[in-house]
Scaffold this motif. Structure first.
Motif, PDB file in Angstrom:
ATOM      1  N   VAL A 292       0.843  -1.184   0.000  1.00 54.99           N
ATOM      2  CA  VAL A 292       0.000   0.000   0.000  1.00 54.99           C
ATOM      3  C   VAL A 292       0.884   1.240   0.000  1.00 54.99           C
ATOM      4  CG1 VAL A 292      -1.666   1.305   1.348  1.00 54.99           C
ATOM      5  CG2 VAL A 292      -1.855  -1.177   1.204  1.00 54.99           C
ATOM      6  N   GLY A 293       0.624   2.151  -0.891  1.00 52.56           N
ATOM      7  CA  GLY A 293       1.446   3.351  -0.983  1.00 52.56           C
ATOM      8  C   GLY A 293       0.790   4.550  -0.320  1.00 52.56           C
ATOM      9  N   ILE A 294       1.622   5.473   0.137  1.00 50.36           N
ATOM     10  CA  ILE A 294       1.099   6.754   0.599  1.00 50.36           C
ATOM     11  C   ILE A 294       1.789   7.829  -0.220  1.00 50.36           C
ATOM     12  CG2 ILE A 294       0.762   8.342   2.520  1.00 50.36           C
ATOM     13  CD1 ILE A 294       0.892   6.031   4.416  1.00 50.36           C
ATOM     14  N   ALA A 295       0.983   8.507  -1.060  1.00 49.96           N
ATOM     15  CA  ALA A 295       1.542   9.556  -1.910  1.00 49.96           C
ATOM     16  C   ALA A 295       1.261  10.900  -1.278  1.00 49.96           C
ATOM     17  CB  ALA A 295       0.922   9.479  -3.299  1.00 49.96           C
ATOM     18  N   GLY A 296       2.042  11.878  -1.668  1.00 51.10           N
ATOM     19  CA  GLY A 296       1.795  13.216  -1.149  1.00 51.10           C
ATOM     20  C   GLY A 296       3.008  14.081  -1.363  1.00 51.10           C
ATOM     21  N   LEU A 297       2.806  15.367  -1.213  1.00 53.79           N
ATOM     22  CA  LEU A 297       3.926  16.283  -1.368  1.00 53.79           C
ATOM     23  C   LEU A 297       4.758  16.258  -0.099  1.00 53.79           C
ATOM     24  CD1 LEU A 297       2.036  19.310  -2.894  1.00 53.79           C
ATOM     25  CD2 LEU A 297       3.157  17.419  -4.072  1.00 53.79           C
ATOM     26  N   MET A 298       5.974  16.784  -0.227  1.00 52.77           N
ATOM     27  CA  MET A 298       6.793  16.923   0.976  1.00 52.77           C
ATOM     28  C   MET A 298       6.060  17.825   1.952  1.00 52.77           C
ATOM     29  SD  MET A 298      10.733  17.297   1.488  1.00 52.77           S
ATOM     30  CE  MET A 298      10.702  15.609   1.013  1.00 52.77           C
ATOM     31  N   GLY A 299       6.046  17.434   3.206  1.00 55.72           N
ATOM     32  CA  GLY A 299       5.344  18.242   4.196  1.00 55.72           C
ATOM     33  C   GLY A 299       3.881  17.887   4.327  1.00 55.72           C
ATOM     34  N   GLY A 459       2.405  -7.456   5.106  1.00 58.96           N
ATOM     35  CA  GLY A 459       1.822  -6.236   4.577  1.00 58.96           C
ATOM     36  C   GLY A 459       2.899  -5.179   4.469  1.00 58.96           C
ATOM     37  N   VAL A 460       2.873  -4.403   3.392  1.00 56.47           N
ATOM     38  CA  VAL A 460       3.882  -3.363   3.220  1.00 56.47           C
ATOM     39  C   VAL A 460       3.195  -2.015   3.027  1.00 56.47           C
ATOM     40  CG1 VAL A 460       5.769  -2.519   1.781  1.00 56.47           C
ATOM     41  CG2 VAL A 460       5.518  -4.976   2.190  1.00 56.47           C
ATOM     42  N   VAL A 461       3.627  -1.033   3.824  1.00 53.14           N
ATOM     43  CA  VAL A 461       3.174   0.338   3.626  1.00 53.14           C
ATOM     44  C   VAL A 461       4.378   1.099   3.092  1.00 53.14           C
ATOM     45  CG1 VAL A 461       2.291   2.433   4.707  1.00 53.14           C
ATOM     46  CG2 VAL A 461       1.566   0.189   5.551  1.00 53.14           C
ATOM     47  N   MET A 462       4.195   1.739   1.943  1.00 58.36           N
ATOM     48  CA  MET A 462       5.341   2.357   1.300  1.00 58.36           C
ATOM     49  C   MET A 462       5.075   3.835   1.057  1.00 58.36           C
ATOM     50  SD  MET A 462       6.932   0.950  -2.168  1.00 58.36           S
ATOM     51  CE  MET A 462       8.049   1.836  -3.195  1.00 58.36           C
ATOM     52  N   ILE A 463       5.979   4.660   1.594  1.00 60.64           N
ATOM     53  CA  ILE A 463       5.898   6.090   1.342  1.00 60.64           C
ATOM     54  C   ILE A 463       6.939   6.414   0.292  1.00 60.64           C
ATOM     55  CG2 ILE A 463       6.332   8.378   2.318  1.00 60.64           C
ATOM     56  CD1 ILE A 463       5.430   7.294   4.994  1.00 60.64           C
ATOM     57  N   SER A 464       6.549   7.161  -0.736  1.00 58.44           N
ATOM     58  CA  SER A 464       7.554   7.539  -1.718  1.00 58.44           C
ATOM     59  C   SER A 464       7.188   8.869  -2.344  1.00 58.44           C
ATOM     60  CB  SER A 464       7.683   6.466  -2.793  1.00 58.44           C
ATOM     61  OG  SER A 464       8.588   6.914  -3.776  1.00 58.44           O
ATOM     62  N   TYR A 478      -2.848   5.516  -1.099  1.00 61.27           N
ATOM     63  CA  TYR A 478      -3.563   6.580  -0.384  1.00 61.27           C
ATOM     64  C   TYR A 478      -2.910   7.894  -0.753  1.00 61.27           C
ATOM     65  CZ  TYR A 478      -5.735   3.131   2.705  1.00 61.27           C
ATOM     66  OH  TYR A 478      -6.464   2.105   3.205  1.00 61.27           O
ATOM     67  N   VAL A 479      -3.715   8.929  -0.882  1.00 61.45           N
ATOM     68  CA  VAL A 479      -3.159  10.235  -1.182  1.00 61.45           C
ATOM     69  C   VAL A 479      -3.288  11.095   0.062  1.00 61.45           C
ATOM     70  CG1 VAL A 479      -3.282  12.255  -2.671  1.00 61.45           C
ATOM     71  CG2 VAL A 479      -3.861   9.985  -3.570  1.00 61.45           C
ATOM     72  N   MET A 480      -2.177  11.707   0.426  1.00 60.31           N
ATOM     73  CA  MET A 480      -2.168  12.479   1.650  1.00 60.31           C
ATOM     74  C   MET A 480      -1.900  13.931   1.336  1.00 60.31           C
ATOM     75  SD  MET A 480      -0.277  11.475   5.110  1.00 60.31           S
ATOM     76  CE  MET A 480      -0.842  12.203   6.641  1.00 60.31           C
ATOM     77  N   GLY A 487      -7.663  10.651  -0.217  1.00 58.81           N
ATOM     78  CA  GLY A 487      -8.196   9.780  -1.249  1.00 58.81           C
ATOM     79  C   GLY A 487      -7.525   8.438  -1.254  1.00 58.81           C
ATOM     80  N   GLU A 488      -8.146   7.490  -1.941  1.00 52.68           N
ATOM     81  CA  GLU A 488      -7.602   6.141  -2.023  1.00 52.68           C
ATOM     82  C   GLU A 488      -7.853   5.646  -3.444  1.00 52.68           C
ATOM     83  OE1 GLU A 488      -9.354   3.479   0.839  1.00 52.68           O
ATOM     84  OE2 GLU A 488      -8.531   1.733  -0.172  1.00 52.68           O
ATOM     85  N   LEU A 489      -6.807   5.124  -4.059  1.00 59.87           N
ATOM     86  CA  LEU A 489      -6.946   4.672  -5.437  1.00 59.87           C
ATOM     87  C   LEU A 489      -6.413   3.249  -5.548  1.00 59.87           C
ATOM     88  CD1 LEU A 489      -5.417   7.857  -7.089  1.00 59.87           C
ATOM     89  CD2 LEU A 489      -7.810   7.175  -7.278  1.00 59.87           C
ATOM     90  N   THR A 490      -7.057   2.420  -6.334  1.00 62.08           N
ATOM     91  CA  THR A 490      -6.500   1.093  -6.586  1.00 62.08           C
ATOM     92  C   THR A 490      -5.454   1.218  -7.673  1.00 62.08           C
ATOM     93  OG1 THR A 490      -8.098   0.618  -8.294  1.00 62.08           O
ATOM     94  CG2 THR A 490      -8.703  -0.003  -6.041  1.00 62.08           C
ATOM     95  N   ALA A 491      -4.650   0.177  -7.793  1.00 62.25           N
ATOM     96  CA  ALA A 491      -3.583   0.213  -8.788  1.00 62.25           C
ATOM     97  C   ALA A 491      -4.150   0.510 -10.167  1.00 62.25           C
ATOM     98  CB  ALA A 491      -2.835  -1.107  -8.788  1.00 62.25           C
ATOM     99  N   ALA A 492      -5.302  -0.048 -10.442  1.00 58.40           N
ATOM    100  CA  ALA A 492      -5.877   0.109 -11.774  1.00 58.40           C
ATOM    101  C   ALA A 492      -6.278   1.549 -12.048  1.00 58.40           C
ATOM    102  CB  ALA A 492      -7.092  -0.816 -11.920  1.00 58.40           C
TER     103      ALA A 492
END
Lengths: 517, 397
Positions: A292-299, A459-464, A478-480, A487-492
C-alpha cells in the motif's frame, strides 16, 4: 557553440582502486549537462577533481576551462573562476540567517564590520532571482529542504557563477519542489549559466538536459546530445547498468489476504506547537500480501503519520486506534510496536536507521537481540550465522558481515536496514522512501525484496515521493495532503494525474487552511 | 590439505593487514609494557619490586574501579565529572557513619553503596529524562558533592577506622598453603588465571574459525598470550614474595571480568554501545535509551561509592580533599584506553590498561623523584598522544 569545459582523459587512483579511468567530459557553454551513473560509478569523484577538492597533480589528464588549462589547487581556486558546486548534503549553517549564509566567507563588510544594509539588499535580489519569498533574516533552521536548496543556489549566484554543478539536487525534494527547481535551472540557463546536474531521476534529466554523459565503473560509457538524437530513459538506464532493464518494476500478482493492520481516527499534534494539528483523522489499512502506498507532497505529513504510529515516535496528544488482526494493539513504545508486529524503515537511514560505526552484523540484530541470545547473553556465533544469512539473501555486496556499515554504498546500507527489520519478524513493514538516493540497480533489488515480502504474506506500507515508483509497486495508493488522507486509489485507477488532482482539489476545497500553511 | 594450504597463504598475506587493523589493541599493551620496562630500568629495578607492585595496585584500584563505570558512561555518549567529588563524599559519609554515629562496618558499606546509587540516579535522572547535557549535570554534581563532603566532615579529617573496614583496601588473601613467602594463594591464582586465559583464548579461536570470523594469525595469538600470561605470572610471582594477593586486587579483577562480560557479551552491553553509536537509530530499534542512560549513571554512582570506600579505607581517614581532581585521571584512563569522545566505542580492558598506564607513569615518575609539575605535563602529553594516535589511525583507515 564553444565548449566551456573540457576534461580530457581524467584518471584518478586511490590506493588499490582506480576511481576514474580515462574519463572525458565536454560541456558546451550555456547548456545543462547531465551526468548519470550508478552510485560508485565515479560521478562525485569527477566533480571533486573538477572543483579542486582533489588538487591538480593528484590526478592524470587535463582540464580545460574557458579556453585555458586549469590547475586548481583547491576549491577557492575553482570558485574564483566561477565553478561552483552544490553538494548533495547541503552546506548551510542552520542557526545563521539566509543572508548570513549566502555571504558566508564572502561577507559584505567595510574594514571587517558587516554592512548589513548592503547584505540584505543583495540577498533580497538574489532570493528574487531564485524565486524564494523569504525574509533574508530568516534562520536556515526554519526552512524546508526545498527552500534550503534554493538558498544554496542563491549563494552560488552571489559568487558570479559561470558553471554551476548540482549534485543530486532533487534527491531530498518533493515532486512539487523538484519541478520548481528544474524550472529555475532552465531559467538560469536562459540567463547564460552553464550547469552540470548529477541525478538519478531520469525523467528530470530528460526534462532539462541538453546533453547527457553516462559514467559506469569510472569510465565514460556514452555522451548524448539531445538536440541531435532522442535521449530515452531506457537508453540511459541501459548505459548506466550495462544491460537492458526492460521492466523497472518487477511484476507481482495482486494479493490481498486477511486484514492485518487497521489505523482509525488517527490524530496527532505538533510536538512543539501544541495548537497545530499535524495529522487529521487519518484512517488506512493493510492486508496480508498487499503493498500500500502513501503519496503526497513533501510536508504532507506522511512521515509524521507513520512515525506517530510506530512507538509514538513523533508528535503529541496522539489519539486513535491501531488494530492488528482486528484487535486493538498497544503501540505506545517502539518495543511494543515491534512486539505488535510492526517494523519501520526510516526515511533517513544514516541518522535514524543505522549505527554507521558498527558492523553489518551488529546492525542486523539490533532490533531483535533476544533472537540471538539466551538469558541476555549474546551468542556471537549465532549472530554471525543470522547476519550472514541476510547478507546472502539480500545480496549485500561486502566481503563480510564484519564490515562497518559506513563503508557500504547507499543501496547496500538500505539492505542492511531491511535485514534488521526482517529479522525482527514483523507482519507489517512501513517503508519510508525506501529507494531514496540509491542507484537504479539497487532500486530494482529493493523492489524484488518488497515483492518477496508480499509473497510471504507480509503487509507493506510504502511512502515515496517518486510517483512512478508508487504506481509501479503498489496495489493501492492513499493520497495524503496537509495531514489528512484525502483519497484512495487502486492500482488500476491510479495515475500521476489523478493523484496530483486529488491533492490540488483538496487545496481548493479548503482555501482557508491551504492559505494558512 | 589444499584447503589448509590456502588458509595459511591467506594468513601470511594478511598478516600486515591484520596488524594494521588491530594496531590499537596491541599498541596499548605494548605501550604499557614499554613504559613498565622503561621505569624498571631507570628506577634501577624498584618499579617491579614486590612491595612496589603491591603498592601500584593499592594506589590505582579506585581509579580502575571508577574507570569501569566511566567507560560505560562514555560509551553511552556522556561524561561524568562528578566521580571525584562523589568518591570523596561517600568516603566522608562512611567515616561519619562509623566514627561519629558508631555504625558497624557491615551496615556502613551497603548504606554507602546505596548512597552512591542514589547519587548516580540523581545525575542520571536529569541527563536521561530531561536531556540536560551530562557535562553540566555532573559539573553541578561535582560542586554539590564537594560542598557536601566539606559540610559532612565540618572541614576536618575523620578517622581512624576499624581493622575490618581497613582490610577492604589494605587486606591480603591468606595463604591457603600456609607457606606465606612465597605466598601460595598468589601462585595458584596466577597459574589458574594463565590456564583460564589460554583456555578462553583457544575457545574463542575455535569459535571464530567455525563461523569464519576475523581470525588472529597463529603467531600473533601465541606471542600475545605468551606476553600476557608471562607478565601476569611474573606479577603474581612478585606479589607472592611480599604479602600475597591484596583483597582489592581480587575485587578489581572480579569487577573487570564481570564488566567486560556485560559490555561484550550481553544484550544490555550491546544496547549501550548502540545507544552511544546512534541514539535515534537505537531508539527506533526499540531500545529504551532513556532507561539505559539512567542505569549507566546509577552504575557509575555505585562504583564511585565503592571507590570512595576503598580510598578511605586505604588512608584510614576521610579528608575533605579526598578525590580531588580524580575524575580527570579516570576520564583520561578511559580515553587512553581507546574510547571515543562521541560515544559508541571503547572497551573495558582498554580502560583498565589505560588506568594502569597512568598509574605506572605516576608511580615511576614519583620513584624517580620527578616533580609534580613535570608529572602533570607528561601525563597530559601522554593523553594527547594516545588520542592523536586514535584519530590518526581513523583518518588513515
Amino acid at each position: 557553440m564553444t565548449s566551456l569545459l573540457e576534461m580530457r582523459s581524467i584518471t584518478k587512483e586511490f590506493p588499490g582502486v582506480k576511481a576514474l579511468d580515462n574519463v572525458n567530459l565536454t560541456v558546451t557553454e550555456g547548456e545543462i549537462h547531465a551526468i548519470c551513473g550508478e552510485n560508485g560509478a565515479g560521478k562525485s569523484t569527477l566533480m571533486k577533481v573538477l572543483s579542486g577538492v582533489y588538487p591538480a597533480g593528484t590526478y592524470d589528464g587535463e582540464i580545460h576551462y574557458d579556453g585555458k588549462l586549469a590547475q586548481f589547487a583547491d576549491i577557492n581556486d575553482s570558485e574564483e573562476v566561477g565553478v561552483i558546486i552544490i553538494h548533495q548534503e547541503l552546506a548551510l549553517v542552520p542557526l545563521l540567517s539566509i543572508a548570513e549564509n549566502i555571504f558566508l566567507g564572502n561577507e559584505r563588510a567595510k574594514n571587517g564590520v558587516m554592512d548589513w544594509r548592503e547584505t540584505f539588499r543583495l540577498t533580497e535580489d538574489l532570493l528574487k532571482k531564485v524565486g524564494l519569498s523569504e525574509n533574508p533574516g530568516t534562520l536556515i533552521d526554519s526552512l524546508g529542504v526545498g527552500k534550503q536548496q534554493l538558498v544554496e543556489i542563491a549563494k552560488a549566484l552571489s559568487k558570479d557563477v559561470k558553471l554551476l554543478i548540482l549534485d543530486e539536487p532533487t534527491a531530498a525534494l518533493s515532486e512539487h519542489d523538484s519541478q520548481a527547481l528544474l524550472d529555475l535551472m532552465l531559467e538560469l540557463k536562459a540567463q547564460g549559466v552553464t550547469q552540470i546536474i548529477i541525478s538519478h531521476k531520469l525523467n528530470e534529466v530528460r526534462r532539462v538536459a541538453d546533453s547527457v554523459t553516462v559514467i559506469r565503473d569510472g569510465s565514460t560509457v556514452s555522451s548524448m546530445d539531445a538536440h541531435k538524437e532522442e535521449i530515452t530513459e531506457d537508453r540511459i538506464v541501459r548505459d548506466m547498468v550495462g544491460r537492458d532493464m526492460s521492466d523497472r518494476y518487477p511484476p507481482r500478482p495482486h494479493r490481498a489476504g486477511e486484514m492485518l493492520m487497521e489505523v482509525e481516527d488517527w490524530n496527532v499534534w505538533h510536538p512543539e506547537h501544541a495548537d497545530r494539528q499535524v495529522i487529521k483523522n487519518a484512517a488506512f489499512n493493510v492486508r496480508a500480501g498487499e503493498v500500500v502506498g502513501i503519496a503526497g507532497l513533501m510536508g504532507a505529513g506522511r512521515t509524521e503519520l507513520v512515525m506517530s504510529i510506530f512507538g509514538k515516535s513523533y508528535g503529541k496528544n496522539i489519539s486513535g486506534t491501531v488494530k492488528m488482526h482486528g484487535k486493538t494493539a498497544d503501540v505506545s513504545t517502539v518495543g511494543k510496536s515491534i512486539d505488535a508486529g510492526l517494523a519501520y524503515v526510516t526515511e533517513d537511514r544514516k541518522s535514524l536507521g543505522l549505527i554507521l560505526e558498527e558492523t553489518i552484523q551488529k546492525n542486523v540484530t539490533l532490533a531483535n537481540l533476544p533472537g540471538v541470545s539466551k538469558s541476555g547473553v549474546i551468542n556471537e556465533g549465532e549472530e554471525t550465522r543470522v547476519s550472514e544469512e541476510y547478507r546472502q539473501a539480500m545480496n549485500i555486496r561486502t566481503p563480510s558481515v564484519f564490515q562497518k556499515v559506513m563503508n557500504l554504498s547507499g543501496g547496500n546500507q538500505q539492505k542492511v536496514v531491511l535485514s534488521k527489520w526482517l529479522f525482527s519478524g514483523p507482519e507489517v513493514l512501513i517503508l519510508d522512501e525506501p529507494t531514496r538516493g540509491i542507484d537504479v540497480g539497487a532500486k530494482f533489488e529493493i523492489y524484488n525484496i518488497i515483492n518477496d515480502l508480499s509473497e510471504q504474506g507480509k503487509g507493506v506500507v510504502m511512502i515515496s515521493s517518486e510517483m512512478p515508483e508508487l504506481l509501479g509497486m503498489c496495489d493501492r495508493v492513499y493520497v495524503m495532503n496537509e495531514g489528512a488522507l484525502v483519497g484512495e486509489l487502486t492500482a488500476a485507477e491510479a495515475s500521476q494525474e489523478k493523484i496530483m488532482s486529488m491533492i490540488v482539489t483538496d487545496v481548493v476545497d479548503e482555501p482557508v487552511s491551504g492559505a494558512a500553511e | 590439505m589444499e584447503l589448509a594450504d590456502n588458509n595459511n597463504d591467506g594468513a601470511g598475506k594478511s598478516l600486515g593487514a591484520y596488524l594494521a587493523g588491530h594496531l590499537r589493541d596491541y599498541g596499548l599493551l605494548v605501550a604499557l609494557i614499554a613504559i613498565m620496562l622503561f621505569f624498571q630500568v631507570v628506577t634501577g629495578g624498584t618499579l617491579l619490586k614486590p612491595v612496589n607492585i603491591t603498592n601500584l595496585f593499592l594506589q590505582n584500584s579506585y581509579i580502575i574501579i571508577m574507570a569501569l563505570g566511566m567507560l560505560i558512561v562514555i560509551v553511552a555518549g556522556h561524561i561524568d565529572l562528578s566521580v571525584g567529588s562523589v568518591m570523596g563524599f561517600v568516603g566522608a559519609l562512611a567515616a561519619v557513619m562509623m566514627v561519629n554515629w558508631g555504625w558497624p562496618v557491615w551496615l556502613t558499606i551497603p548504606a554507602c553503596l546505596v548512597a552512591g546509587i542514589v547519587i548516580g540516579a540523581w545525575h542520571g535522572y536529569w541527563v536521561a529524562y530531561w536531556k540536560i547535557p551530562a557535562f553540566i549535570v555532573t559539573l553541578a554534581g561535582m560542586l554539590v558533592f564537594r560542598g557536601l563532603s566539606l559540610w559532612l566532615l565540618e572541614g576536618q579529617s575523620v578517622g581512624p577506622f576499624e581493622r575490618s573496614f581497613q582490610s577492604l583496601s589494605t587486606g591480603f588473601i591468606p595463604d591457603i598453603l600456609g607457606i606465606n613467602r612465597p605466598n601460595g594463594t598468589a601462585l595458584i591464582a596466577g597459574a589458574l588465571a594463565v590456564i583460564l586465559i589460554v583456555w578462553m583464548g583457544l575457545n574463542q579461536r575455535a569459535r571464530n574459525r567455525k563461523y569464519g570470523m576475523d581470525d588472529e594469525p597463529t603467531m600473533f595469538f601465541v606471542v600475545r598470550n605468551v606476553v600476557v600470561c608471562g607478565a601476569l605470572f611474573y606479577v603474581m610471582y612478585k606479589l607472592s614474595g611480599f604479602r600475597g594477593l591484596p583483597n582489592v586486587l581480587v575485587s578489581m579483577v572480579v569487577l573487570t571480568v564481570v564488566y567486560a562480560f556485560i559490555t561484550e557479551n550481553t544484550t544490555l552491553g550491546r544496547r549501550i554501545y548502540a545507544l552511544g553509536g546512534n541514539e535515534k537509530a537505537a531508539k527506533l530499534s526499540g531500545i529504551k535509551t532513556e532507561k539505559l542512560t539512567f542505569l549507566a549513571f546509577v552504575n557509575m554512582g555505585m562504583l564511585a561509592a565503592l571507590a570512595g570506600l576503598i580510598f578511605a579505607a586505604r588512608l584510614n581517614t576521610a579528608t575533605p580533599k579526598a578525590g580531588f581532581a580524580v575524575e580527570l585521571d579516570v576520564i583520561a584512563a578511559v580515553f587512553i584506553g581507546g574510547a571515543s569522545m562521541s560515544g559508541g566505542s571503547g572497551k573495558i580492558i582498554g580502560a583498565v590498561v589505560g588506568a594502569f598506564i597512568m598509574g605506572v607513569l605516576n608511580n615511576g615518575m614519583s620513584i624517580m623523584g620527578i616533580g609534580i609539575d613535570y608529572q602533570q605535563v607528561i601525563k597530559g602529553l601522554v593523553l594527547l598522544a594516545a588520542v592523536f594516535f586514535d584519530v590518526y589511525q581513523k583518518n588513515k583507515g
